[in-house]
Design a protein around this motif. Structure first.
Motif, mmCIF file in Angstrom:
data_model
loop_
_atom_site.group_PDB
_atom_site.id
_atom_site.type_symbol
_atom_site.label_atom_id
_atom_site.label_comp_id
_atom_site.label_asym_id
_atom_site.label_seq_id
_atom_site.Cartn_x
_atom_site.Cartn_y
_atom_site.Cartn_z
ATOM 1 N N LEU A 141 7.296 -7.894 114.082
ATOM 2 C CA LEU A 141 5.917 -7.756 113.609
ATOM 3 C C LEU A 141 5.272 -6.507 114.192
ATOM 4 O O LEU A 141 4.580 -5.755 113.502
ATOM 5 C CB LEU A 141 5.080 -8.962 114.037
ATOM 6 C CG LEU A 141 5.227 -10.302 113.340
ATOM 7 C CD1 LEU A 141 4.250 -11.286 113.953
ATOM 8 C CD2 LEU A 141 4.966 -10.165 111.843
ATOM 9 N N SER A 142 5.507 -6.284 115.475
ATOM 10 C CA SER A 142 4.771 -5.265 116.218
ATOM 11 C C SER A 142 5.176 -3.848 115.841
ATOM 12 O O SER A 142 4.317 -2.979 115.664
ATOM 13 C CB SER A 142 4.972 -5.484 117.721
ATOM 14 O OG SER A 142 4.521 -6.761 118.103
ATOM 15 N N VAL A 143 6.470 -3.604 115.729
ATOM 16 C CA VAL A 143 6.928 -2.242 115.397
ATOM 17 C C VAL A 143 6.381 -1.818 114.043
ATOM 18 O O VAL A 143 5.907 -0.689 113.872
ATOM 19 C CB VAL A 143 8.471 -2.165 115.424
ATOM 20 C CG1 VAL A 143 8.945 -0.847 114.837
ATOM 21 C CG2 VAL A 143 8.979 -2.311 116.858
ATOM 22 N N ALA A 144 6.418 -2.741 113.070
ATOM 23 C CA ALA A 144 5.877 -2.419 111.744
ATOM 24 C C ALA A 144 4.382 -2.143 111.821
ATOM 25 O O ALA A 144 3.853 -1.253 111.144
ATOM 26 C CB ALA A 144 6.159 -3.557 110.777
ATOM 27 N N LEU A 145 3.677 -2.893 112.693
ATOM 28 C CA LEU A 145 2.225 -2.752 112.793
ATOM 29 C C LEU A 145 1.826 -1.456 113.508
ATOM 30 O O LEU A 145 0.760 -0.902 113.211
ATOM 31 C CB LEU A 145 1.650 -3.969 113.516
ATOM 32 C CG LEU A 145 0.148 -4.251 113.364
ATOM 33 C CD1 LEU A 145 -0.275 -4.278 111.904
ATOM 34 C CD2 LEU A 145 -0.202 -5.584 114.042
ATOM 35 N N THR A 146 2.658 -0.971 114.422
ATOM 36 C CA THR A 146 2.332 0.298 115.092
ATOM 37 C C THR A 146 2.317 1.459 114.098
ATOM 38 O O THR A 146 1.538 2.404 114.259
ATOM 39 C CB THR A 146 3.328 0.626 116.223
ATOM 40 O OG1 THR A 146 4.656 0.690 115.697
ATOM 41 C CG2 THR A 146 3.248 -0.389 117.342
ATOM 42 N N GLU A 147 3.146 1.367 113.074
ATOM 43 C CA GLU A 147 3.173 2.424 112.054
ATOM 44 C C GLU A 147 1.845 2.480 111.310
ATOM 45 O O GLU A 147 1.289 3.556 111.064
ATOM 46 C CB GLU A 147 4.334 2.182 111.083
ATOM 47 C CG GLU A 147 5.701 2.249 111.757
ATOM 48 C CD GLU A 147 6.823 1.819 110.838
ATOM 49 O OE1 GLU A 147 6.550 1.521 109.642
ATOM 50 O OE2 GLU A 147 7.976 1.784 111.295
ATOM 51 N N ARG A 148 1.321 1.315 110.959
ATOM 52 C CA ARG A 148 0.015 1.270 110.296
ATOM 53 C C ARG A 148 -1.090 1.749 111.236
ATOM 54 O O ARG A 148 -2.005 2.469 110.826
ATOM 55 C CB ARG A 148 -0.300 -0.155 109.831
ATOM 56 C CG ARG A 148 -1.691 -0.243 109.201
ATOM 57 C CD ARG A 148 -2.194 -1.648 109.092
ATOM 58 N NE ARG A 148 -3.639 -1.663 108.915
ATOM 59 C CZ ARG A 148 -4.371 -2.760 108.879
ATOM 60 N NH1 ARG A 148 -3.801 -3.935 109.000
ATOM 61 N NH2 ARG A 148 -5.682 -2.689 108.740
ATOM 62 N N ALA A 149 -0.993 1.359 112.493
ATOM 63 C CA ALA A 149 -2.012 1.749 113.466
ATOM 64 C C ALA A 149 -2.090 3.266 113.606
ATOM 65 O O ALA A 149 -3.184 3.842 113.664
ATOM 66 C CB ALA A 149 -1.718 1.105 114.819
#
Length: 298
Positions: A141-149
């Protein structure tokens, strides 16, 4: 779905026993006290954010069981947004914590067959956070979300309690790496060496040292900050409270040293009660503590 801090990661249920000493091999001891409450780094951080008067959301997993229900109820009672929590048949992780009179602890965590959620398990499209905090326990979940961030210029914070797959994957992907001395020693054998190495891959690094305070580096600037004086009853959750208050301070756009002081006060206060969740201070307690100790760290 607008929130100040989105906390992504681990939620468990804590069974906390107060003991006179940690048992030796084949020794039977009796507890002097017991507390049961929700736990987990990102989960506790979300509670901390909410108690400071900001809007928090938690994204992670809870089982469809008694402990998952209890934990979810605590989130609701603390006004933490629960719409990003996934419930399933695997058990809610459990932690048994043995706390000595000096506040030192031993912890056993049980996850059973519970696995990290896949990258597409949670739909984050509707949430608009000011800050995102990760604890590394939901790496997909987190790695994908860092890209959006990065794309949306949302500041990110990593609570790196120990060196594992999730913290390794995220430590050079976030804006603020806030790690424990344990993580630093696992990485480099020494906190100061780790600080130098981590500052090469992360804009802002903080290494918490418990009762000895913290080390920090931002670009070429670096420094130390002593801990607030406190009589420790239970150190469980002090780091979680620190991280939650740190992320809240980022959302509030505080000056750097004020931010560190704000987070340090939350961590110190959490040590004054048994149980991480029960030790997380209210906004009123936090403000009063900062006022009482306003001449420290000046």
């Amino acid at each position: 779905m607008k929130v100040d801090v989105l906390c992504v990661g681990h939620a468990s249920y804590d069974l906390i026993f107060s003991v006179s000493h940690h048992p030796a091999e084949d020794e039977k001891i009796f507890a002097d006290g017991f507390v049961g409450c929700g736990g987990g780094p990102a989960a506790n951080a979300a509670i901390m954010v909410s108690r400071l008067g900001l809007k928090a959301a938690f994204a992670g997993y809870l089982g469809q069981d008694l402990y998952g229900d209890k934990h979810n109820r605590e989130f609701v009672e603390s006004d933490v947004d629960t719409r990003l929590i996934m419930r399933g048949p695997s058990p809610t992780p459990l932690s048994t914590i043995l706390v000595k009179p000096d506040g030192k602890r031993a912890l056993i965590n049980y996850k059973g067959g519970t696995q990290a959620l896949p990258a597409n398990a949670v739909d984050f499209s509707s949430v608009k956070p000011k800050v995102i905090l990760f604890d590394g326990h939901e790496p997909h979940l987190s790695v994908a979300l860092t890209e959006r961030a990065r794309r949306d210029r949302i500041p990110t914070v990593l609570d790196a309690g120990s060196l594992h797959e999730g913290t390794l994957a995220l430590m050079n992907q976030v804006d603020y790496l806030v790690c424990s001395e344990k993580f630093a020693r696992q990485l480099a054998g020494d906190a100061e060496i780790a600080l130098t190495r981590l500052a090469e891959v992360t804009p802002s690094v903080v290494i918490t040292l418990g009762e000895r305070g913290l080390l920090w580096q931002r670009g070429k600037e670096h420094g130390i900050m002593s801990a607030f004086p406190v009589v420790a009853i239970d150190t469980t959750g002090a780091g979680d409270a620190f991280h939650g208050a740190f992320a809240a301070a980022v959302a509030l756009d505080m000056e750097w040293l004020e931010l560190l002081r704000y987070a340090s006060a939350a961590g110190a206060l959490c040590c004054t009660k048994t149980g991480a969740r029960l030790g997380i201070p209210s906004q009123e307690e936090h403000c009063a503590w900062l006022e009482q100790h306003k001449n420290l760290h000046v």
